[in-house]
Design a protein around this motif. Structure first.
Motif, mmCIF file in Angstrom:
data_model
loop_
_atom_site.group_PDB
_atom_site.id
_atom_site.type_symbol
_atom_site.label_atom_id
_atom_site.label_comp_id
_atom_site.label_asym_id
_atom_site.label_seq_id
_atom_site.Cartn_x
_atom_site.Cartn_y
_atom_site.Cartn_z
ATOM 1 N N GLY A 47 43.603 39.524 24.542
ATOM 2 C CA GLY A 47 44.342 40.721 24.936
ATOM 3 C C GLY A 47 43.461 41.851 25.419
ATOM 4 O O GLY A 47 43.840 42.631 26.293
ATOM 5 N N GLY A 48 42.239 41.952 24.864
ATOM 6 C CA GLY A 48 41.327 43.011 25.270
ATOM 7 C C GLY A 48 40.828 42.883 26.689
ATOM 8 O O GLY A 48 40.262 43.831 27.240
ATOM 9 N N ALA A 49 41.038 41.719 27.315
ATOM 10 C CA ALA A 49 40.642 41.546 28.719
ATOM 11 C C ALA A 49 41.451 42.459 29.633
ATOM 12 O O ALA A 49 41.076 42.682 30.788
ATOM 13 C CB ALA A 49 40.817 40.085 29.140
ATOM 14 N N ALA B 140 36.925 38.890 33.273
ATOM 15 C CA ALA B 140 37.956 39.228 32.291
ATOM 16 C C ALA B 140 39.210 38.390 32.496
ATOM 17 O O ALA B 140 39.814 38.414 33.561
ATOM 18 C CB ALA B 140 38.298 40.705 32.390
ATOM 19 N N GLY B 141 39.564 37.638 31.469
ATOM 20 C CA GLY B 141 40.755 36.802 31.509
ATOM 21 C C GLY B 141 40.406 35.352 31.180
ATOM 22 O O GLY B 141 39.235 34.964 31.259
ATOM 23 N N PRO B 142 41.405 34.591 30.778
ATOM 24 C CA PRO B 142 42.818 34.954 30.659
ATOM 25 C C PRO B 142 43.101 35.771 29.398
ATOM 26 O O PRO B 142 42.378 35.670 28.409
ATOM 27 C CB PRO B 142 43.526 33.599 30.602
ATOM 28 C CG PRO B 142 42.512 32.686 29.984
ATOM 29 C CD PRO B 142 41.174 33.160 30.466
ATOM 30 N N TYR C 248 40.634 27.959 34.703
ATOM 31 C CA TYR C 248 40.097 28.872 35.710
ATOM 32 C C TYR C 248 40.999 28.923 36.937
ATOM 33 O O TYR C 248 41.201 29.991 37.541
ATOM 34 C CB TYR C 248 38.688 28.447 36.105
ATOM 35 C CG TYR C 248 38.019 29.399 37.061
ATOM 36 C CD1 TYR C 248 37.377 30.544 36.590
ATOM 37 C CD2 TYR C 248 38.035 29.173 38.445
ATOM 38 C CE1 TYR C 248 36.766 31.424 37.465
ATOM 39 C CE2 TYR C 248 37.437 30.057 39.320
ATOM 40 C CZ TYR C 248 36.799 31.177 38.828
ATOM 41 O OH TYR C 248 36.216 32.070 39.702
ATOM 42 N N GLU C 249 41.566 27.780 37.294
ATOM 43 C CA GLU C 249 42.414 27.698 38.491
ATOM 44 C C GLU C 249 43.855 28.135 38.227
ATOM 45 O O GLU C 249 44.609 28.376 39.165
ATOM 46 C CB GLU C 249 42.395 26.271 39.028
ATOM 47 C CG GLU C 249 41.017 25.836 39.550
ATOM 48 C CD GLU C 249 40.950 24.354 39.885
ATOM 49 O OE1 GLU C 249 41.892 23.625 39.519
ATOM 50 O OE2 GLU C 249 39.943 23.938 40.502
ATOM 51 N N SER C 250 44.233 28.247 36.949
ATOM 52 C CA SER C 250 45.632 28.519 36.603
ATOM 53 C C SER C 250 45.931 30.002 36.356
ATOM 54 O O SER C 250 47.078 30.427 36.479
ATOM 55 C CB SER C 250 46.031 27.729 35.359
ATOM 56 O OG SER C 250 45.943 26.341 35.568
ATOM 57 N N PHE C 251 44.895 30.784 35.992
ATOM 58 C CA PHE C 251 45.160 32.158 35.544
ATOM 59 C C PHE C 251 44.254 33.160 36.250
ATOM 60 O O PHE C 251 43.153 32.826 36.686
ATOM 61 C CB PHE C 251 44.959 32.259 34.016
ATOM 62 C CG PHE C 251 45.823 31.307 33.258
ATOM 63 C CD1 PHE C 251 47.169 31.580 33.049
ATOM 64 C CD2 PHE C 251 45.315 30.107 32.759
ATOM 65 C CE1 PHE C 251 47.986 30.696 32.365
ATOM 66 C CE2 PHE C 251 46.120 29.211 32.073
ATOM 67 C CZ PHE C 251 47.462 29.502 31.878
ATOM 68 N N ALA C 252 44.758 34.392 36.364
ATOM 69 C CA ALA C 252 44.011 35.437 37.054
ATOM 70 C C ALA C 252 42.775 35.842 36.261
ATOM 71 O O ALA C 252 42.850 36.077 35.062
ATOM 72 C CB ALA C 252 44.911 36.645 37.259
ATOM 73 N N ILE C 253 41.661 35.922 36.945
ATOM 74 C CA ILE C 253 40.395 36.352 36.343
ATOM 75 C C ILE C 253 39.884 37.543 37.161
ATOM 76 O O ILE C 253 39.708 37.434 38.370
ATOM 77 C CB ILE C 253 39.334 35.215 36.361
ATOM 78 C CG1 ILE C 253 39.893 33.901 35.812
ATOM 79 C CG2 ILE C 253 38.085 35.673 35.605
ATOM 80 C CD1 ILE C 253 40.219 33.910 34.356
ATOM 81 N N SER C 254 39.645 38.672 36.480
ATOM 82 C CA SER C 254 39.104 39.860 37.153
ATOM 83 C C SER C 254 37.598 39.914 36.961
ATOM 84 O O SER C 254 37.096 39.573 35.894
ATOM 85 C CB SER C 254 39.748 41.132 36.600
ATOM 86 O OG SER C 254 41.160 41.121 36.799
ATOM 87 N N VAL C 255 36.887 40.354 37.991
ATOM 88 C CA VAL C 255 35.433 40.405 37.925
ATOM 89 C C VAL C 255 34.965 41.851 38.042
ATOM 90 O O VAL C 255 35.429 42.615 38.896
ATOM 91 C CB VAL C 255 34.793 39.559 39.055
ATOM 92 C CG1 VAL C 255 33.265 39.584 38.943
ATOM 93 C CG2 VAL C 255 35.313 38.130 39.008
ATOM 94 N N TYR C 256 34.019 42.239 37.166
ATOM 95 C CA TYR C 256 33.478 43.608 37.148
ATOM 96 C C TYR C 256 31.978 43.573 37.346
ATOM 97 O O TYR C 256 31.314 42.678 36.883
ATOM 98 C CB TYR C 256 33.806 44.287 35.816
ATOM 99 C CG TYR C 256 35.301 44.441 35.568
ATOM 100 C CD1 TYR C 256 35.967 45.596 35.931
ATOM 101 C CD2 TYR C 256 36.021 43.391 34.979
ATOM 102 C CE1 TYR C 256 37.326 45.738 35.700
ATOM 103 C CE2 TYR C 256 37.375 43.527 34.773
ATOM 104 C CZ TYR C 256 38.028 44.686 35.128
ATOM 105 O OH TYR C 256 39.371 44.808 34.909
#
Length: 464
Positions: A403-405, A424-426, A456-464
């Motif tokens: 959840g903290g993602a 960040a994610g999932p 990795y292919e199924s859910f949104a991943i944000s990059v910082y």
């Protein structure tokens, strides 16, 4: 026709039923039920309302029937270290005491009269946390010895829920390791240690690995919810399930499972029980397929959750994060100070810590939250450096799951202070890891490596 899998993920503040199926090679999730959780005071103790939680478990399972989406399997994960005792008639004895209760105060010294702190780490690899099961059992031995004398079974919280669903009593490996009573060498109960401590051997159940098919639902449960399905043991420790869902197949991964606690670490194939590891208070908790989650507990978003409840109940976590990002306060506190474990008032405790150290005292939610978020990110940076020094690995990225993602400001601070790329994610990592174990058991996913590629292919991943 879709084949459905049900993850029941229960955290310290809430639980949810997540239904999943595979579609075009991707995992699809659907939250179908959510319910509150929290510690309550009873008989002078902080406890979990286990009976109400089990009723909620069954209500959520009934939702599947109502939706005509009956799962082929179900698995339950929760927090670690807490347990229940059953008597000879399989009746629960006493309360399901919560880890934040004060009953373990001084119990570490009682344990160290039998085995030194150094010796205990050497044979367990588990970091010292005063709430670990080993100290909870010592509290029972000293304060309620009659319970241990009469007890016939000890079941960790998710194991107890699985027992109520099936009538089968086992202990799942990842949660068992958090008792500090499992050998990292044999990967089963450390019987010598248990004998030395004077805990009754018969109460400890057989240890089974995540992915084990436990049983079908009992006839009573089938009648109550309206269907049958398999119970597959997930990694029942929620952090262990979250680590399953880290979406990377790199040889060396650095992760933060971010929720009520922040668990920061890496995966090892062999436990590191060295004196240096102990001095830095790292733990070797069991992971899926006998991997080790080499990590450190950091106080985590428990601090923000508490502050929100106290002074910003009407604000969302997203709004709190946004306000904190606009604050200019630079005060920092030690997130791992025990004063933040269960204070009467978290806001006042943060303010007092700043005042005592001669720093600016935060006044409102923007400033208090900014102090917490900045302090967490700095703590992550220190912990990352410790991991790199101990393992000899220079990590190029950090995966934040759970959840903290969603805490964008904290993610940006983490990237700033660690100087690493942050993925960040999932956010539903624990439920995803729970479901992943079931999917592998049913051979819809081949193995952990294939599962992580799918995640990795199924859910949104944000990059910082």
């Amino acid at each position: 026709m879709n084949r459905y899998y049900l993850a029941i993920d229960i955290g310290a503040s809430s639980g949810r039923h997540i239904l999943a199926h595979m579609e075009c090679g991707k995992m699809v999730l659907e939250e179908i039920y959510r319910f509150p959780n929290g510690m309550i005071e009873q008989d002078g103790e902080l406890v979990w309302d286990i009976d109400t939680l089990f009723e909620e478990i069954k209500l959520g399972m009934k939702k599947c029937k109502e939706m005509n989406k009956i799962p082929v399997s179900v698995g339950i994960d929760t927090w670690a270290v807490d347990f229940v005792l059953l008597d000879e008639l399989d009746r629960r004895m006493g309360n399901a005491v919560a880890y934040r209760d004060t009953r373990t105060e001084g119990m570490d010294e009682e344990v160290y009269q039998i085995i030194s702190e150094e010796g205990l780490y050497e044979v367990s690899g588990i970091q010292k946390q005063i709430f670990n099961t080993i100290y909870q059992l010592m509290a029972l031995k000293k304060k309620h010895p009659e319970q241990l004398i009469k007890a016939k079974k000890l079941l960790m919280i998710p194991d107890y829920f699985h027992y109520l669903l099936t009538g089968k009593a086992v202990t799942e490996y990842t949660n068992a390791t958090t008792t500090q009573l499992v050998s990292p060498e044999t990967k089963t109960w450390n019987w010598d240690l248990i004998k030395k401590l004077g805990y009754p051997e018969e109460i400890f159940q057989d240890i089974q690995m995540a992915g084990t098919e436990l049983s079908n639902l009992s006839e009573q449960i089938q009648q109550e919810i309206g269907y049958d399905c398999k119970v597959i043991l997930p990694a029942t420790h929620d952090t262990a399930s979250a680590v399953v869902a880290v979406p990377s197949n790199q040889e060396h991964n650095l992760y933060i499972s971010s929720g009520t606690w922040s668990l920061m670490g890496t995966e090892l194939l062999e436990a590191n029980c060295s004196p240096v590891s102990r001095e830095h208070n790292f733990t070797n908790e069991g992971g899926y397929n006998y991997r080790y989650r080499y990590l450190k507990n950091i106080m985590g978003l428990w601090m923000i959750q508490s502050v929100k409840r106290e002074i910003a109940e009407n604000l969302s976590f997203g709004e709190i994060c946004d306000r904190a990002s606009k604050s200019t306060i630079t005060s920092i506190v030690d997130c791992n100070d025990k004063r933040f474990l269960a204070p009467f008032n978290m806001t006042i405790e943060v303010q007092n810590a700043c005042r005592e150290s001669g720093q600016q005292v935060p006044k409102d939610i923007s400033e208090v939250a900014a102090v917490v978020y900045n302090s967490l990110a700095i703590c992550y940076a220190h912990t990352m450096k410790e991991i790199e020094d101990i393992t000899g690995v220079n990590y190029d990225r950090i995966h934040i799951v759970g959840g903290g993602a969603n805490a964008e400001y904290l993610n940006r601070l983490t990237a700033k202070f660690t100087r690493k790329k942050v993925y960040a994610g999932p956010t539903e990592a624990t439920a995803i890891g729970n479901i992943t174990t079931q999917l592998i058991a049913f051979e819809e996913l081949t193995d952990l490596q294939g599962a992580r590629k799918c995640i990795y292919e199924s859910f949104a991943i944000s990059v910082y």
